[in-house]
Design an enzyme around this catalytic site. Sequence first.
Site, short mmCIF file in Angstrom:
data_model
loop_
_atom_site.label_atom_id
_atom_site.label_comp_id
_atom_site.label_asym_id
_atom_site.label_seq_id
_atom_site.Cartn_x
_atom_site.Cartn_y
_atom_site.Cartn_z
N CYS A 144 0.84 -1.20 0.00
CA CYS A 144 0.00 0.00 0.00
C CYS A 144 0.88 1.25 0.00
CB CYS A 144 -0.89 -0.03 1.25
SG CYS A 144 -2.01 1.36 1.38
N HIS A 155 -9.32 -3.83 -1.63
CA HIS A 155 -8.31 -3.11 -0.84
C HIS A 155 -8.66 -1.61 -0.78
CE1 HIS A 155 -3.89 -2.22 0.15
NE2 HIS A 155 -4.38 -1.04 -0.16
N GLU A 156 -9.05 -1.04 -1.93
CA GLU A 156 -9.33 0.40 -1.97
C GLU A 156 -10.61 0.74 -1.22
OE1 GLU A 156 -6.92 2.15 -2.75
OE2 GLU A 156 -5.80 0.56 -3.76
N HIS A 204 -10.07 1.17 2.40
CA HIS A 204 -9.57 2.51 2.77
C HIS A 204 -10.71 3.46 3.09
CE1 HIS A 204 -5.24 2.47 2.27
NE2 HIS A 204 -5.32 1.91 1.08
ZN LIG Z 1 -3.79 0.95 0.11
#
Ligand SMILES: [Zn+2]
Length: 164
Positions: A100, A142-143, A146
């Site tokens: 990341c 993954h995004e 966030h």
């Molecule tokens: Zn990330």
Amino acid sequence: MKLTIQTGETNEILRTISTEVTKEQLKDVLPTGKEMLKWLKSKKNGAGLAAPQVGLNKRMIVVNLYEEEEGEWHIYKTLLMINPVITWKSQDMVLDEEGCFSCPNQYGNVLRPNKIQLEFRDERFLLKKLELDSFSGRVVQHEIDHLDGVLFVDKVVGEMVMEG
Ligand SMILES: [Zn+2]
């Protein structure tokens, strides 16, 4: 506009749950989205970026989508997604390595559903639906994490690897 990448596991912006983009707010967040696209396309390594990573707690991400051709993965599209929502996840899970931009030089394996279906708004706020699997599906998951204040380091299975 110069983007500053937020880093650190305890960074307050990264740990805040981002709010949805309303149709009225679209014109205010699009310039940042366009910069994020440009930034991601300029990176040799890296598959996606979420708005909180550039200091904006709105539900907006940019992602590379990948396809496999003759045993090689390559990017076939880089997309801006506003208000992405996962509407379905497969039962089968895959363990693979992630890194990341906000946790520099750290890598670790994360278990995620192999296939997802999602809905998001495009740059014109039109509703889009997509089914993604493999690496593209992983990047989107993954995004979206966030946007909920979650970092991949929270989910690493086994040992974290430090590089660099
Ligand atoms: Zn990330």
